[in-house]
Motif scaffolding. Structure first.
Motif, mmCIF file in Angstrom:
data_model
loop_
_atom_site.group_PDB
_atom_site.id
_atom_site.type_symbol
_atom_site.label_atom_id
_atom_site.label_comp_id
_atom_site.label_asym_id
_atom_site.label_seq_id
_atom_site.Cartn_x
_atom_site.Cartn_y
_atom_site.Cartn_z
ATOM 1 N N ALA A 1 -23.764 -35.159 -1.524
ATOM 2 C CA ALA A 1 -23.232 -36.467 -1.931
ATOM 3 C C ALA A 1 -23.456 -37.504 -0.835
ATOM 4 O O ALA A 1 -23.752 -38.667 -1.110
ATOM 5 N N LEU A 2 -23.332 -37.059 0.422
ATOM 6 C CA LEU A 2 -23.593 -37.957 1.554
ATOM 7 C C LEU A 2 -25.057 -38.385 1.560
ATOM 8 O O LEU A 2 -25.376 -39.567 1.731
ATOM 9 N N GLU A 3 -25.942 -37.424 1.343
ATOM 10 C CA GLU A 3 -27.378 -37.707 1.328
ATOM 11 C C GLU A 3 -27.737 -38.688 0.209
ATOM 12 O O GLU A 3 -28.618 -39.546 0.363
ATOM 13 N N ALA A 4 -27.000 -38.586 -0.909
ATOM 14 C CA ALA A 4 -27.264 -39.452 -2.056
ATOM 15 C C ALA A 4 -26.554 -40.800 -1.953
ATOM 16 O O ALA A 4 -26.706 -41.651 -2.833
ATOM 17 N N GLY A 5 -25.785 -40.989 -0.883
ATOM 18 C CA GLY A 5 -25.077 -42.246 -0.698
ATOM 19 C C GLY A 5 -23.826 -42.389 -1.548
ATOM 20 O O GLY A 5 -23.322 -43.505 -1.737
ATOM 21 N N GLU A 6 -23.310 -41.269 -2.048
ATOM 22 C CA GLU A 6 -22.130 -41.328 -2.922
ATOM 23 C C GLU A 6 -20.820 -41.255 -2.152
ATOM 24 O O GLU A 6 -19.764 -41.572 -2.704
ATOM 25 N N ILE A 7 -20.863 -40.812 -0.904
ATOM 26 C CA ILE A 7 -19.708 -40.859 -0.016
ATOM 27 C C ILE A 7 -20.182 -41.385 1.333
ATOM 28 O O ILE A 7 -21.377 -41.354 1.624
ATOM 29 N N SER A 8 -19.255 -41.873 2.152
ATOM 30 C CA SER A 8 -19.645 -42.463 3.426
ATOM 31 C C SER A 8 -19.627 -41.433 4.548
ATOM 32 O O SER A 8 -18.813 -40.497 4.539
ATOM 33 N N ALA A 9 -20.509 -41.630 5.509
ATOM 34 C CA ALA A 9 -20.573 -40.733 6.665
ATOM 35 C C ALA A 9 -19.285 -40.819 7.482
ATOM 36 O O ALA A 9 -18.801 -39.806 8.001
ATOM 37 N N GLU A 10 -18.712 -42.024 7.593
ATOM 38 C CA GLU A 10 -17.490 -42.181 8.386
ATOM 39 C C GLU A 10 -16.322 -41.418 7.773
ATOM 40 O O GLU A 10 -15.589 -40.734 8.476
ATOM 41 N N ARG A 11 -16.169 -41.515 6.460
ATOM 42 C CA ARG A 11 -15.060 -40.820 5.806
ATOM 43 C C ARG A 11 -15.234 -39.300 5.904
ATOM 44 O O ARG A 11 -14.259 -38.574 6.128
ATOM 45 N N LEU A 12 -16.445 -38.808 5.751
ATOM 46 C CA LEU A 12 -16.668 -37.375 5.880
ATOM 47 C C LEU A 12 -16.400 -36.927 7.314
ATOM 48 O O LEU A 12 -15.766 -35.884 7.543
ATOM 49 N N LYS A 13 -16.838 -37.712 8.284
ATOM 50 C CA LYS A 13 -16.583 -37.391 9.693
ATOM 51 C C LYS A 13 -15.082 -37.352 9.972
ATOM 52 O O LYS A 13 -14.593 -36.436 10.642
ATOM 53 N N ASN A 14 -14.344 -38.323 9.451
ATOM 54 C CA ASN A 14 -12.888 -38.343 9.652
ATOM 55 C C ASN A 14 -12.227 -37.141 9.008
ATOM 56 O O ASN A 14 -11.301 -36.548 9.570
ATOM 57 N N CYS A 15 -12.677 -36.790 7.819
ATOM 58 C CA CYS A 15 -12.126 -35.623 7.122
ATOM 59 C C CYS A 15 -12.314 -34.353 7.950
ATOM 60 O O CYS A 15 -11.374 -33.577 8.145
ATOM 61 N N LEU A 16 -13.522 -34.136 8.441
ATOM 62 C CA LEU A 16 -13.804 -32.941 9.236
ATOM 63 C C LEU A 16 -13.009 -32.961 10.539
ATOM 64 O O LEU A 16 -12.545 -31.914 11.015
ATOM 65 N N SER A 17 -12.835 -34.150 11.129
ATOM 66 C CA SER A 17 -12.052 -34.274 12.359
ATOM 67 C C SER A 17 -10.596 -33.895 12.123
ATOM 68 O O SER A 17 -9.985 -33.176 12.928
ATOM 69 N N LEU A 18 -10.019 -34.348 11.012
ATOM 70 C CA LEU A 18 -8.631 -34.019 10.692
ATOM 71 C C LEU A 18 -8.481 -32.517 10.436
ATOM 72 O O LEU A 18 -7.504 -31.894 10.870
ATOM 73 N N MET A 19 -9.435 -31.913 9.749
ATOM 74 C CA MET A 19 -9.387 -30.471 9.488
ATOM 75 C C MET A 19 -9.430 -29.688 10.790
ATOM 76 O O MET A 19 -8.664 -28.731 10.988
ATOM 77 N N GLU A 20 -10.313 -30.104 11.705
ATOM 78 C CA GLU A 20 -10.442 -29.423 12.991
ATOM 79 C C GLU A 20 -9.173 -29.578 13.824
ATOM 80 O O GLU A 20 -8.715 -28.616 14.465
ATOM 81 N N THR A 21 -8.577 -30.748 13.793
ATOM 82 C CA THR A 21 -7.334 -30.972 14.530
ATOM 83 C C THR A 21 -6.216 -30.085 14.003
ATOM 84 O O THR A 21 -5.455 -29.482 14.785
ATOM 85 N N LEU A 22 -6.100 -29.970 12.692
ATOM 86 C CA LEU A 22 -5.066 -29.124 12.092
ATOM 87 C C LEU A 22 -5.266 -27.654 12.447
ATOM 88 O O LEU A 22 -4.311 -26.930 12.715
ATOM 89 N N ARG A 23 -6.523 -27.216 12.437
ATOM 90 C CA ARG A 23 -6.793 -25.802 12.805
ATOM 91 C C ARG A 23 -6.427 -25.561 14.267
ATOM 92 O O ARG A 23 -5.875 -24.492 14.597
ATOM 93 N N ALA A 24 -6.711 -26.514 15.143
ATOM 94 C CA ALA A 24 -6.422 -26.349 16.571
ATOM 95 C C ALA A 24 -4.923 -26.346 16.844
ATOM 96 O O ALA A 24 -4.460 -25.725 17.803
ATOM 97 N N GLU A 25 -4.135 -27.042 16.004
ATOM 98 C CA GLU A 25 -2.712 -27.166 16.249
ATOM 99 C C GLU A 25 -1.881 -26.171 15.457
ATOM 100 O O GLU A 25 -0.661 -26.139 15.590
ATOM 101 N N SER A 26 -2.544 -25.354 14.632
ATOM 102 C CA SER A 26 -1.788 -24.395 13.830
ATOM 103 C C SER A 26 -1.456 -23.139 14.614
ATOM 104 O O SER A 26 -2.040 -22.871 15.664
#
Length: 332
Positions: free
Chosen positions: A307-332
Motif C-alpha cells: 500500500a505504501l508503494e502504491a501511495g495509498e498510505i503515507s511513509a510517515e504514518r507507517l514509520k510512526n506506527c512501527l515506532s509505537l509498536m517497537e516502543t511498546l515491545r521495549a516497555e512491556s
C-alpha cells in the motif's frame, strides 16, 4: 514495565459485584439504616479531587462527596447513585451506573488512569506552540480509535506566525479522513463554528499543556473563568494549569470536559500488535499480509508495504506506527 491485567473471569466477577451494588442502591425498600443519609438519587461526577468528588444533583446543585469502599475508580462524566449526608454536608456515592464510553491512559507507572466517561466525541487540541509532533498526535489518535469514540483535531492559536506551517504539517490527517478545524481565542476566529460542533454533544478536550484548552472553555462559556497559564519562554513547552478534569455545561445543550494537559500520551495499555488498528487508513490492508506475524518492515507479501508503494498510505504514518509498536515491545 509489568502491568496487571484482569482475565475474563475476574472482569466478569468485578462487573457482577458492581451491578449487584447498583441494584441494591436503587431499591427503595432497602432496609439498611442509613442514619443521616438521605434517599438514593442520581448524580453526575463533574470533577475529581483524590478521594472526594464533586457530584451534580438533578437540581443542578453541586455536592462534595466521598465514595463507599470497594467502588471502582470514578472519573469526571460518570453517572452515579449517591445519598446526601444531612448531618455533615456533602454526600456518599453508593454505586456507579453503566458507562456508554470511557477514555483512559496509562500513568507514569503503567497503571491505567481514567480521563473521562460518557463522552460522544474527543477533540484533540493542538497549537503551533508548543510545537506539535505528529508522533504524539498519532498516540492520541491510536488511543481514541481503541475506544471507538469519534475524534477530530482542532488547531488552536491560529493567530501565531507559526500557524501556517503547523496547518500544513497536520494536513496529512485531513487527507486520511479526520476532521481538522482551526480557531483562535486571541482574535476570536473560528469560535462560533467550534461551538456549533459542540452543541448537543458531550465532548472532552485533550492535548498537551499549553495548547489553550482552558482558554477555549473560557471563550466558549463566558463566566467560567478557568485559570490559564502561558508557554514557558525557555522550554517552549506548556505549563500545567488544569490539574483535574472538570465538566462544564453548554447553555444550548451539551457538555465540555476540560482535561489536564499531558506532554506524552501513553498507550501502554494497548498490545503492540493492535497499534495498526488505530491507523484508520490501514484498515483495508490489515490481515492481508502473506505472513500472519508480519512485522510490516521487510517481509515479502506485506500488504502495508504494498500500500505504501502504491501511495495509498503515507511513509510517515507507517514509520510512526512501527515506532509505537517497537516502543511498546521495549516497555512491556
Amino acid at each position: 514495565m509489568s502491568k496487571r491485567k484482569l482475565n475474563r473471569r475476574q472482569t466478569w466477577r468485578a462487573e457482577k459485584i458492581q451491578q449487584e451494588r447498583l441494584d441494591r442502591a436503587k431499591k427503595r425498600e432497602d432496609k439498611v439504616d442509613h442514619g443521616s443519609l438521605g434517599d438514593a438519587q442520581s448524580g453526575r461526577v463533574i470533577s475529581h479531587f483524590g478521594v472526594q468528588l464533586d457530584v451534580e444533583a438533578a437540581d443542578g446543585e453541586i455536592h462534595r462527596c466521598r465514595m463507599r469502599q470497594n467502588l471502582p475508580s470514578l472519573v469526571t462524566g460518570d453517572n452515579v447513585l449517591w445519598r446526601a449526608d444531612e448531618d455533615h454536608g456533602g454526600g456518599i456515592i453508593e454505586a456507579l451506573e453503566e458507562r456508554i464510553s470511557v477514555l483512559s491512559r496509562p500513568d507514569r507507572h503503567g497503571q491505567l488512569k481514567l480521563v473521562a466517561s460518557n463522552i460522544d466525541q474527543i477533540i484533540l487540541v493542538i497549537a503551533p506552540l508548543p510545537t506539535p509532533s505528529n508522533l504524539l498526535i498519532d498516540r492520541y489518535l491510536v488511543a481514541a480509535e481503541a475506544t471507538g469514540i469519534p475524534v477530530w483535531i482542532l488547531m488552536n492559536k491560529t493567530d501565531l506566525p507559526e500557524a501556517e506551517a503547523s496547518m500544513e504539517q497536520i494536513s496529512i490527517y485531513q487527507k486520511i479522513g479526520y476532521e481538522v478545524h482551526s480557531c483562535s481565542t486571541h482574535v476570536e476566529n473560528g469560535l462560533d463554528h467550534l461551538k456549533q460542533m459542540l452543541i448537543g454533544k458531550n465532548s472532552v478536550f485533550v492535548g498537551q499543556s499549553g495548547v489553550g484548552k482552558s482558554s477555549l472553555v473560557n471563550s466558549l462559556l463566558p463566566g467560567v473563568e478557568i485559570r490559564v497559564n502561558t508557554i514557558s519562554t525557555n522550554s517552549k513547552l506548556g505549563q500545567h494549569t488544569t490539574t483535574t478534569a472538570r465538566l462544564y455545561h453548554i447553555e444550548e445543550g451539551g457538555e465540555i470536559i476540560d482535561s489536564p494537559g499531558i506532554r506524552d500520551f501513553g498507550i501502554w495499555h494497548i498490545e503492540p500488535e493492535a497499534v495498526p488498528d488505530g491507523y484508520k487508513e490501514f484498515a483495508p490492508f490489515l490481515g492481508a499480509c502473506r505472513f500472519r506475524n508480519c512485522s510490516h518492515q521487510h517481509e515479502p507479501g506485506c500488504a502495508l508495504l504494498a500500500a505504501l508503494e502504491a501511495g495509498e498510505i503515507s511513509a510517515e504514518r507507517l514509520k510512526n506506527c512501527l515506532s509505537l509498536m517497537e516502543t511498546l515491545r521495549a516497555e512491556s
